[in-house]
Design a protein around this motif. Sequence first.
Motif, PDB file in Angstrom:
ATOM      1  N   ALA A 167      65.289  64.264  37.780  1.00  0.00           N
ATOM      2  CA  ALA A 167      66.194  64.770  36.746  1.00  0.00           C
ATOM      3  C   ALA A 167      66.250  63.811  35.565  1.00  0.00           C
ATOM      4  O   ALA A 167      66.277  64.242  34.402  1.00  0.00           O
ATOM      5  N   ARG A 168      66.248  62.509  35.843  1.00  0.00           N
ATOM      6  CA  ARG A 168      66.262  61.534  34.746  1.00  0.00           C
ATOM      7  C   ARG A 168      64.938  61.543  33.986  1.00  0.00           C
ATOM      8  O   ARG A 168      64.911  61.348  32.766  1.00  0.00           O
ATOM      9  N   ILE A 169      63.817  61.768  34.700  1.00  0.00           N
ATOM     10  CA  ILE A 169      62.530  61.897  34.019  1.00  0.00           C
ATOM     11  C   ILE A 169      62.566  63.071  33.052  1.00  0.00           C
ATOM     12  O   ILE A 169      62.154  62.964  31.885  1.00  0.00           O
ATOM     13  N   ALA A 170      63.045  64.229  33.530  1.00  0.00           N
ATOM     14  CA  ALA A 170      63.141  65.405  32.659  1.00  0.00           C
ATOM     15  C   ALA A 170      63.987  65.102  31.433  1.00  0.00           C
ATOM     16  O   ALA A 170      63.639  65.473  30.304  1.00  0.00           O
ATOM     17  N   ARG A 213      53.206  59.644  42.418  1.00  0.00           N
ATOM     18  CA  ARG A 213      53.219  60.979  41.829  1.00  0.00           C
ATOM     19  C   ARG A 213      54.262  61.134  40.731  1.00  0.00           C
ATOM     20  O   ARG A 213      54.003  61.807  39.732  1.00  0.00           O
ATOM     21  N   PHE A 214      55.424  60.513  40.875  1.00  0.00           N
ATOM     22  CA  PHE A 214      56.437  60.650  39.830  1.00  0.00           C
ATOM     23  C   PHE A 214      56.012  59.917  38.559  1.00  0.00           C
ATOM     24  O   PHE A 214      56.186  60.429  37.450  1.00  0.00           O
ATOM     25  N   GLN A 215      55.433  58.731  38.733  1.00  0.00           N
ATOM     26  CA  GLN A 215      54.959  57.982  37.569  1.00  0.00           C
ATOM     27  C   GLN A 215      53.874  58.761  36.834  1.00  0.00           C
ATOM     28  O   GLN A 215      53.928  58.907  35.599  1.00  0.00           O
ATOM     29  N   HIS A 216      52.893  59.278  37.569  1.00  0.00           N
ATOM     30  CA  HIS A 216      51.795  59.995  36.929  1.00  0.00           C
ATOM     31  C   HIS A 216      52.255  61.334  36.360  1.00  0.00           C
ATOM     32  O   HIS A 216      51.732  61.782  35.329  1.00  0.00           O
ATOM     33  N   THR A 217      53.224  61.970  37.014  1.00  0.00           N
ATOM     34  CA  THR A 217      53.769  63.213  36.470  1.00  0.00           C
ATOM     35  C   THR A 217      54.424  62.956  35.123  1.00  0.00           C
ATOM     36  O   THR A 217      54.180  63.681  34.141  1.00  0.00           O
TER      37      THR A 217
END
Length: 339
Positions: free
Chosen positions: A181-184, A140-144
């Motif tokens: 947070a790092r993704i954002a 889910r984090f990768q696809h988000t």
Amino acid sequence: MTRPPEPSQEEQHTVDVGLLFDLRNPGAWHRPWADHYAHTLELCEEADRRGVGGLWFTEHHLFDDGYLPQPLTFAAAVAARTRDARIGTSVVLPALHHPVDLAEQAALVDLISGGRLELGLGAGYRRPEYALFGAEFGRRFQHTEENIAEILRLWREGAITPGPIQDPPPVWGGFYGPRGARIAGRLGLGLLHISRTIHEHYVQGLEEGGHPPESARVSDLLPIILSTDPEAAWQRVGPHLLHQVNSYRQGALHGTGQAGPPPLTLRDLRDPDAEDTRGLLDILTPEDAAARIKELTAGLPVRHLIFWASIAGMPDDLVAENIELITEKLPPLLAPGTP
């Protein structure tokens, strides 16, 4: 750890106060669905007339109480009936949707609102929701991250029509842990979480993505309801909070095969020594809320403070008082220079 940047004077003056609606309609306090949606639209109109800074909506699926499943649809209706408030999502789950669909829906909300959209996006936490859409919970984090990047590309390159008014609309990452947070940060988003510890990871992400640290901006949903008589309000809000908390706890376990702890009781919610219920909700006067918020946000580049408009169908008079205090009494107490 990288030290978070200090907010500029401009940032200190651009904080607004908003309301979050999840449209829950529990059986114990159920009203007909059409009436419930119509009433919520009226609350949004009233809050807009009172000068609320933002009206925010959130996505979940398969909740027995009808938790709002399509926030951008409802946001479009609110956009058409309001004039000044920012129209936000906190959050939409992009891993459950095609990025073209979200890019188009969000663009239409921005157009209908006259350029007031704030698009919050997050990964979610419930396996049944991912199963419902045939999406992979484990990725889910990768696809988000991929879908957020694609939405930004579609807008940037004019690949969907019509496009939004804002170029682009502000986009926020609704993440509560270091990874999110790092993704954002990498994507150059704002972060829908106010936490000094997590903020450090967010700033690291900004630097990894080539974004200036001074572009950092944070917002959050604060678990606070306002009342002139908090103790009296607690007696009436308690059963509604209990429904909300237990539904979240049970919902997090659906699809995992875990039984989980027994449901909480009203006594558990008021136990000051119970770690698992601490911070779920505070009912405060505007003065006490302002003092707590100033302590929480000191030194962070805060843009939006978001409050529950209602807790799981709580009484209309308490909802009206909460909205009145949030829109009219709280903002002056949060203004720069007030003690």
